[in-house]
Design an enzyme around this catalytic site. Structure first.
Site, PDB file in Angstrom:
ATOM      1  N   CYS A  62       8.667  27.922  41.873  1.00 33.25           N
ATOM      2  CA  CYS A  62       8.175  29.115  41.188  1.00 33.25           C
ATOM      3  C   CYS A  62       6.790  28.847  40.598  1.00 33.25           C
ATOM      4  O   CYS A  62       6.684  28.287  39.501  1.00 33.25           O
ATOM      5  CB  CYS A  62       9.165  29.527  40.103  1.00 33.25           C
ATOM      6  SG  CYS A  62       8.615  30.959  39.176  1.00 33.25           S
ATOM      7  N   CYS A 109       6.108  30.408  37.263  1.00 37.45           N
ATOM      8  CA  CYS A 109       6.736  29.777  36.094  1.00 37.45           C
ATOM      9  C   CYS A 109       6.013  28.485  35.722  1.00 37.45           C
ATOM     10  O   CYS A 109       5.868  28.182  34.540  1.00 37.45           O
ATOM     11  CB  CYS A 109       8.179  29.368  36.373  1.00 37.45           C
ATOM     12  SG  CYS A 109       9.103  30.498  37.351  1.00 37.45           S
ATOM     13  N   ASP A 110       5.640  27.703  36.721  1.00 35.39           N
ATOM     14  CA  ASP A 110       5.247  26.318  36.446  1.00 35.39           C
ATOM     15  C   ASP A 110       3.774  26.007  36.702  1.00 35.39           C
ATOM     16  O   ASP A 110       3.326  24.896  36.401  1.00 35.39           O
ATOM     17  CB  ASP A 110       6.129  25.371  37.284  1.00 35.39           C
ATOM     18  CG  ASP A 110       7.597  25.538  36.933  1.00 35.39           C
ATOM     19  OD1 ASP A 110       7.878  25.827  35.762  1.00 35.39           O
ATOM     20  OD2 ASP A 110       8.450  25.417  37.822  1.00 35.39           O
TER      21      ASP A 110
END
Ligand code: NAP
Length: 317
Positions: free
Chosen positions: A133, A136-137
């Protein structure tokens, strides 16, 4: 007790279905699986959900949808559905932690999960430099070098996104030709921070035990191996629909996506409806998932209403 409707899954599709069914007084029971809130809980800011001109955090959006469904009377339970019997109604569900449940209608909104390559060092390093992701990261790789694995639209989109943080983003793809649409390819190719390792198949993710240091790739023609050094590895090779438990119960395509009658959420079993990513590999957006969730609720409501009419007239004759 036989529920009028059980909804499986709590992403935007399931929660929208829950809002609509609850407002229709059908008192839906919603089963939350292992990832409550679905993929949006893995993202940070959502900028393209209409109604939020300044964006909204993914988890907050999902939390609000849940609150909205609860406000109208939807109930939520955590559980893992191990078996479904849709041969006859009421449908029967075996749910770990909840036992056997019965429902007159079922809405399947179990979503899809990111695919993994299955190479050594991948699973064990998730959270230590391996991610599925970028949204997200990506933030954790400011000023670093990362690689992204895949040649589809997701890989191109995420490669571009990652250049906001990383100094270099290398795309690793197993063929010379990309699968991505022309516009997405052009955009990625025009980005100077993106470099390419084409015709390379990843065979191992290498770490020092604490964090990722590289990915070993094999040339798809010569089979020669080399180590590409990197601080982070993003895997973007597509998604698998979460339909394992429905195999041989509902019609699905060769990838496991549930088949619905076009323009509806009807599966091949009357009374079972599918919405969201579990039946959509094309759009996969929060707003399209929510839209099909609304459709599923309305289809289920009409199905139950139609039956009520039949039962009532039969009882008169
Ligand atoms: P996808 O189109 O299925 O592409 C997956 C990519 O991963 C392919 O290039 C594939 O290689 C590669 N791959 C798959 N398994 C692999 C393995 N075991 N080892 C190495 N490489 C592997 O998936 P996606 O990119 O997630 O896109 C899914 C759908 O969403 C598509 O319809 C796409 O258009 C859509 N989408 C649209 C947008 C947008 O328009 N903004 C953004 C994202 C996604 P091969 O090419 O060799 O098969």
């Amino acid at each position: 007790m036989t529920h009028q409707a059980i909804i499986l899954g709590t992403g935007p599709a399931g929660l929208t279905a829950a809002v609509y069914l609850a407002r229709a007084n059908m008192e839906p029971l919603v089963i939350e699986g292992p990832e409550p809130g679905g993929q949006l809980t893995l993202t940070t800011e959502v900028e393209n959900f209409p109604g939020f001109p300044d964006g909204v955090m993914g988890p907050e959006l999902m939390d609000n949808m849940k609150k909205q469904a609860k406000r109208f009377g939807a109930t939520f339970e955590r559980g893992w559905v191990t078996d479904v019997n849709v041969d006859q109604r009421p449908f029967k569900l075996s749910v770990d932690g909840l036992g056997e449940l019965e429902a007159q209608s079922l809405i399947i909104s179990t979503g899809a999960s990111a695919k993994l390559l299955g190479v050594p060092g991948e699973k064990s390093n998730i959270g230590k430099g391996v991610s599925t992701c970028a949204t997200c990261d990506g933030f954790f790789f400011r000023g670093k070098k990362v690689v992204i694995i895949g040649g589809g639209d997701s890989a191109m989109e995420e490669a571009n996104f990652l250049t906001k943080f990383a100094d270099e983003v290398q795309v690793i793809h197993r063929r010379n030709e990309l699968r991505a649409s022309k516009i997405m390819q052009d955009r990625a190719r025009a980005n100077e921070k993106i470099t390419w390792a084409l015709n390379k198949t990843p065979v191992e993710m290498v770490s020092d035990g604490m964090k990722i240091s590289g990915v070993k790739v094999k040339d798809s023609d010569t089979e020669e191996e080399e180590l590409l050094e990197t601080d982070g590895i993003f895997v973007a090779i597509g998604h698998n629909p979460n339909t394992e438990f429905l195999k041989n119960k509902l019609d699905m395509d060769e990838k496991g996506y549930l088949l619905v009658e076009p323009g509806t959420t009807n599966t091949n079993i009357p009374g079972v409806f599918a919405c969201g990513d579990v039946q959509d590999q094309k759009y996969r957006q929060a707003v399209t998932a929510a839209g099909t969730g609304c459709m599923a609720a309305m289809d289920a409501e009409r199905f139950i209403e139609g039956e009520a009419t039949i039962d009532w007239s039969q009882s008169l004759s």
